[in-house]
Structures are given as structure tokens and as C-alpha cells.
Design an enzyme around this catalytic site. Sequence first.
Site, short mmCIF file in Angstrom:
data_model
loop_
_atom_site.label_atom_id
_atom_site.label_comp_id
_atom_site.label_asym_id
_atom_site.label_seq_id
_atom_site.Cartn_x
_atom_site.Cartn_y
_atom_site.Cartn_z
CB CYS A 173 2.67 1.97 5.96
SG CYS A 173 3.32 1.28 4.43
CG HIS A 313 -3.23 2.07 6.46
ND1 HIS A 313 -2.18 2.95 6.66
CD2 HIS A 313 -2.73 1.04 5.72
CE1 HIS A 313 -1.09 2.46 6.07
NE2 HIS A 313 -1.41 1.31 5.50
CG HIS A 355 0.84 4.16 1.16
ND1 HIS A 355 1.04 4.86 2.35
CD2 HIS A 355 0.90 2.84 1.49
CE1 HIS A 355 1.22 4.00 3.34
NE2 HIS A 355 1.14 2.77 2.84
#
Length: 438
Positions: A173, A313, A355
Amino acid sequence: MRPTHQRDPRIVITGMGAVTNLGHTAPDTWAGMREGRSGISPIAGPEFERFGIQWNVKIGGQVKNWDPGKLIEVRELKRLDRFVQLGLCAAIECVADSGLDFTKIDGEQAGVVIGSGIGGIRTIEEGELMIRDRGPDRVSPFTVPRLMANAAAGNISIRYGLKAHATTHATACASSGHAFGDAMLAMRRGECNVMIVGGAEAAVSPICIAAFSAMKALSTLNDAPQQASRPFDADRDGFVLSEGAAMFVIETEAHAKARGARIYAELLGQANSCDAYHITAPDEKGAGAARAMRWALHDAGLNSDQIDYVNAHGTSTPRGDEAEVLAVSRLFGDHALKSKGGKLLMSSTKSMMGHSLGASGAIELIACIHAVREGIITPTINLHNPGRSRDEKTGAVIEPFDVDLVPNHAKERPARYVMNNTFGFGGHNCSLVVGRYE
């Protein structure tokens, strides 16, 4: 103290492009972010239906009603995995937005850096099914150039003749965060004066849904998909897997000014660190995340109290969100704490979009750019009870988060400097500092 990298030449952003579940262009994606819309919906597609099973996770952030054939020839499309299609369309938009004509630019001074945590997983799945159903001789000869993680960077470089620094980052990520850091360093070294940088991911696939579900990492709020991604809320139960891409043209200030380019914002600082703690779980104290943020501030030549907004995040996982809030609270101190009159704002656009793994940092940079340009801070939607968790007996929120997480509605507030965080499995942490161009 870490040595500061040279900040000359100044590096600016001159073009944006995106394909996301909020919109098929960068302006449409920004409109969705600003309005606090959700792009999460029930998962649809024959790749899921063909198994004839009931999925534990039935929601995702798919890009729907999108036709890449509007920008890419049909013949070429067949040779590209979906993640490359997303990335290439975003790149075409960002180049057009920048006004650049790459046929008039020295290709040996132009580069590309792309992040993708998963790469061509859809092609891998299709190849496996082909072997099972029809035999190995029927696997497409385009399988390898479709599935390789560097396929987006390769195809973008071929399209625009980018012959200098060209790399791909696959750090889960944190991938597109690393992409921007790599690009900035390449430009500081004088390797390029113009680059295409971003991230692309198309991981809403059966194997990824099944694998992340097996880890208990995904939200199972199937009956209310638009409320499922709940970063920083005490009732969060995991992230929502999404797909998408965002690409940007970045240039040295001198190159941009020489051609009279419109400049969106300036890239001021970058840094990365590693937790060296656990392959999937974050350092519980957020020490690695704090290091990346502190080093990025140092690289930008800024103090922590000069940051107006942090694009978190913020994935909606119990441990990840807690660690990030702890890291921000400790690093920024009173500037971050509401109880101390702190002015720092922090929000998660993943509350709206889910995400998108390696593409997430690039997509979220759109929110950072508009924060410094327009003074609009995107919200964390579905945030009603900010806190670590709930007490199982009383239902009370345990340790409410003492940071302004911009709940549910965007805020208008001037922002001169903002930070973009991307953290990934493996303990990777990236922080990027963006400033208003003045």
C-alpha cells in the site's frame, strides 16, 4: 539528524489524471471527495459469479460504467491488464491536462515512476483458469507482458517516449508513495526535468477478496456498503478493497515556467522508513510512521506546526488507524491535539473510496493538491464515534481520538502545507509534503 536533500530544483505538479470509483477523471474524482460521496457498492462481475459460491465479503470499490476504449484502441486494450488500462487512461488525461507535447521534449530528460502493489493479478487468475479449463497451450502469449508489475510504467514510457529514469515500486500500500519519493530524488539528481508519476491497481478480484478476507482484514458490512469504510470510528471492522489509478505530470520549476505551464502545487519533501516489526501489522506505537513523517518534514525544511492538514493512510482497520493517530499525536504534539487547541486537520479519503492498495497514495494526492489550492479539506465520512474501540461490556468508546479528523463533512480552511501518508504491509511507511506554489 538526517541530512537534508537539496531542494533545488524546485519540483512542481502541472497535470492530473484519475480513474476511480468516484469519477472517471481527476475533476470528477475531486468533486466526489469534496462532496463526501461514497464509491463503495456491491461487487459485480462474472469473475465472481462463475464460482457459484456465497462470498463472505460482497462489497468493494469497483470502477463501474467505465469504457477505456474511449482513450485506448480496442486492439491495444486486449494486450493490457485492467490495472494497466486504468493507469494508462489516467496518464493520458494528466498529459493532456498539463498541455505537454512530448514529441517536442527530449525523451532522455523525461521519465516515469509508477506504484502498484499487486500488478496484473487479473491476468494471473485468467491464465490459471485457462490452464484448468482448456489446457496450457491456450494461455495467451501476452500473459507475461500483461501481468508484470512494471507493465504500466513500460506502456506509459512507450506511448510518450520517456527514455530516462523509469522504475516501478511494489511495496504494497506504500507503492505510489515510494514512486513519488523516487521521482523526486531522480529530478534532484538532474536525471529528468519532466516525469509521469502515479499508481494503478485493479485488485478487486476473487483471489484478493478471498485472501484479504481470510486475514480478517476486510469489512463485512455487506448490507450497508456505503457505510462500510469507517476510518478512525470505534466500530470500524476492516478496510474495503478498491481499484483505481491516478497519474501526475511533475516538472522542474524552470521547465514548467519556460513553457508557461499552469502549476497546481509544489512537491517539497519526501521520506520513507520501515517498522521492522511485523509483516502485516503496524508497529503498535506508530514509531515507523512517525519517523517517515519527521524525516519528510526535515527534507521539506519545515517544522511540524507548519503542516495544516494530514491526508491519513486511514484504512479503517482497528490497529492501523490507532497506530497512525498515535504517531501523529506524538509527532505533532499540541498542534494536533484538540484538547490543547491544536489546529491540525487529518482525514481519510478511504472512507469514501475504500483502499486501492498501491494506487491509494497517488489518488489521495488529488485531495492534497486541492487542499493547498482551494482551502477545502476532504472529510472522513462514516465517522460518528472516533476512538480506539468499544468496551465489550458497556459499549463506551475507549480512548476517544483527540485529533480533528474532519468528520462527515468537508471543511474550508486555508492550507499552505499538507502531508500525504501511505503505509504498507512489510512495515513500509512513506510521507510526502506538498505545498502551495508561491
